[in-house]
Scaffold this motif. Sequence first.
Motif, PDB file in Angstrom:
ATOM      1  N   SER A  27     -16.773  17.183  15.715  1.00 31.83           N
ATOM      2  CA  SER A  27     -16.887  16.481  16.992  1.00 31.83           C
ATOM      3  C   SER A  27     -17.349  17.426  18.092  1.00 31.83           C
ATOM      4  O   SER A  27     -18.211  17.087  18.907  1.00 31.83           O
ATOM      5  N   ARG A  28     -16.760  18.615  18.123  1.00 29.04           N
ATOM      6  CA  ARG A  28     -17.149  19.606  19.124  1.00 29.04           C
ATOM      7  C   ARG A  28     -18.616  19.991  18.954  1.00 29.04           C
ATOM      8  O   ARG A  28     -19.371  20.064  19.927  1.00 29.04           O
ATOM      9  N   ASP A  29     -19.034  20.247  17.713  1.00 36.61           N
ATOM     10  CA  ASP A  29     -20.429  20.628  17.463  1.00 36.61           C
ATOM     11  C   ASP A  29     -21.398  19.534  17.875  1.00 36.61           C
ATOM     12  O   ASP A  29     -22.458  19.811  18.443  1.00 36.61           O
ATOM     13  N   LEU A  30     -21.027  18.275  17.594  1.00 30.31           N
ATOM     14  CA  LEU A  30     -21.890  17.169  18.009  1.00 30.31           C
ATOM     15  C   LEU A  30     -21.964  17.080  19.532  1.00 30.31           C
ATOM     16  O   LEU A  30     -23.034  16.836  20.092  1.00 30.31           O
ATOM     17  N   GLY A  31     -20.847  17.286  20.208  1.00 29.16           N
ATOM     18  CA  GLY A  31     -20.841  17.266  21.666  1.00 29.16           C
ATOM     19  C   GLY A  31     -21.707  18.366  22.261  1.00 29.16           C
ATOM     20  O   GLY A  31     -22.452  18.139  23.217  1.00 29.16           O
ATOM     21  N   ILE A  32     -21.604  19.559  21.688  1.00 30.36           N
ATOM     22  CA  ILE A  32     -22.424  20.681  22.157  1.00 30.36           C
ATOM     23  C   ILE A  32     -23.901  20.384  21.924  1.00 30.36           C
ATOM     24  O   ILE A  32     -24.740  20.595  22.810  1.00 30.36           O
ATOM     25  N   ASP A  83     -30.044  22.197  12.816  1.00 29.67           N
ATOM     26  CA  ASP A  83     -30.300  20.760  12.862  1.00 29.67           C
ATOM     27  C   ASP A  83     -29.328  20.006  11.956  1.00 29.67           C
ATOM     28  O   ASP A  83     -28.572  20.591  11.192  1.00 29.67           O
ATOM     29  N   GLU A  84     -29.328  18.690  12.065  1.00 28.68           N
ATOM     30  CA  GLU A  84     -28.363  17.873  11.329  1.00 28.68           C
ATOM     31  C   GLU A  84     -28.461  18.091   9.823  1.00 28.68           C
ATOM     32  O   GLU A  84     -27.456  18.043   9.122  1.00 28.68           O
ATOM     33  N   GLU A  85     -29.641  18.327   9.293  1.00 26.01           N
ATOM     34  CA  GLU A  85     -29.754  18.532   7.840  1.00 26.01           C
ATOM     35  C   GLU A  85     -29.060  19.818   7.407  1.00 26.01           C
ATOM     36  O   GLU A  85     -28.380  19.853   6.396  1.00 26.01           O
ATOM     37  N   ASN A  86     -29.222  20.889   8.192  1.00 25.85           N
ATOM     38  CA  ASN A  86     -28.612  22.161   7.815  1.00 25.85           C
ATOM     39  C   ASN A  86     -27.115  22.192   8.088  1.00 25.85           C
ATOM     40  O   ASN A  86     -26.350  22.760   7.333  1.00 25.85           O
ATOM     41  N   SER A  87     -26.695  21.586   9.194  1.00 26.28           N
ATOM     42  CA  SER A  87     -25.279  21.651   9.535  1.00 26.28           C
ATOM     43  C   SER A  87     -24.480  20.538   8.881  1.00 26.28           C
ATOM     44  O   SER A  87     -23.259  20.557   8.912  1.00 26.28           O
ATOM     45  N   LEU A  88     -25.161  19.572   8.290  1.00 25.19           N
ATOM     46  CA  LEU A  88     -24.522  18.455   7.601  1.00 25.19           C
ATOM     47  C   LEU A  88     -23.622  17.649   8.528  1.00 25.19           C
ATOM     48  O   LEU A  88     -22.665  17.020   8.085  1.00 25.19           O
ATOM     49  N   LEU A  89     -23.927  17.630   9.807  1.00 22.74           N
ATOM     50  CA  LEU A  89     -23.101  16.872  10.743  1.00 22.74           C
ATOM     51  C   LEU A  89     -23.254  15.369  10.531  1.00 22.74           C
ATOM     52  O   LEU A  89     -22.365  14.611  10.872  1.00 22.74           O
ATOM     53  N   GLY A  90     -24.371  14.969   9.957  1.00 22.16           N
ATOM     54  CA  GLY A  90     -24.580  13.548   9.730  1.00 22.16           C
ATOM     55  C   GLY A  90     -23.989  13.068   8.414  1.00 22.16           C
ATOM     56  O   GLY A  90     -23.991  11.887   8.129  1.00 22.16           O
ATOM     57  N   GLU A  91     -23.485  13.976   7.593  1.00 22.86           N
ATOM     58  CA  GLU A  91     -22.948  13.615   6.281  1.00 22.86           C
ATOM     59  C   GLU A  91     -21.464  13.304   6.371  1.00 22.86           C
ATOM     60  O   GLU A  91     -20.831  13.485   7.396  1.00 22.86           O
TER      61      GLU A  91
END
Length: 187
Positions: free
Chosen positions: A66-71, A31-39
């Motif tokens: 970007s790729r991870d968010l798209g996936i 999730d976004e908290e663990n992957s830090l994609l939102g940071e």
Amino acid sequence: MSHLTDQQLAALKNALEERRQELEQHFKDNDEENSLLGESLRVSTGELSTVDNHPADAGTETFERSRDLGINNALRDELEDIEAALQRMEEGTYGICVISKEEIPYERLEAIPYTPYAVEHVPGRESADERPVEEQVMTPPPSGAGQTRQEHSGRFDDADAWDSVEDYGSASSPVPLPGHDSDDQDS
């Protein structure tokens, strides 16, 4: 009355539920908290500064995020489609095309169990069968276009490059010295 047998419905429901569990586990683990994609980039990479890195490092990290968010977006859409398919099963409308109200063949449901469409009614499918819009405004090439036109154009063409260079010889053929005829070479 469904065109699917109880066994077929059970197999499809089982496949949908298994895939739903896989996707839910993916989002639980990533999730976004663990992957830090939102940071910010600095926080997600763990670097104190992005200044000391080569610009390509930041570019690579940006691409990967970007790729991870798209996936994740594609998987989230699939999860929503699965939930909708399970809801259609509960309502008794599963396996019926939402556009044409025709039965969706079992083989298609086996391949894509969450699809709400018969093959003929998949959104965007009609554009795949059409020719590019540019073809409507393109003019046909002049008559004689191609080899005949190139031979008579009087301009050098890349296609004739080997023929032109071959006149000067090759690595395995003797090359005449400047100012000498090719007959005079043996002397």
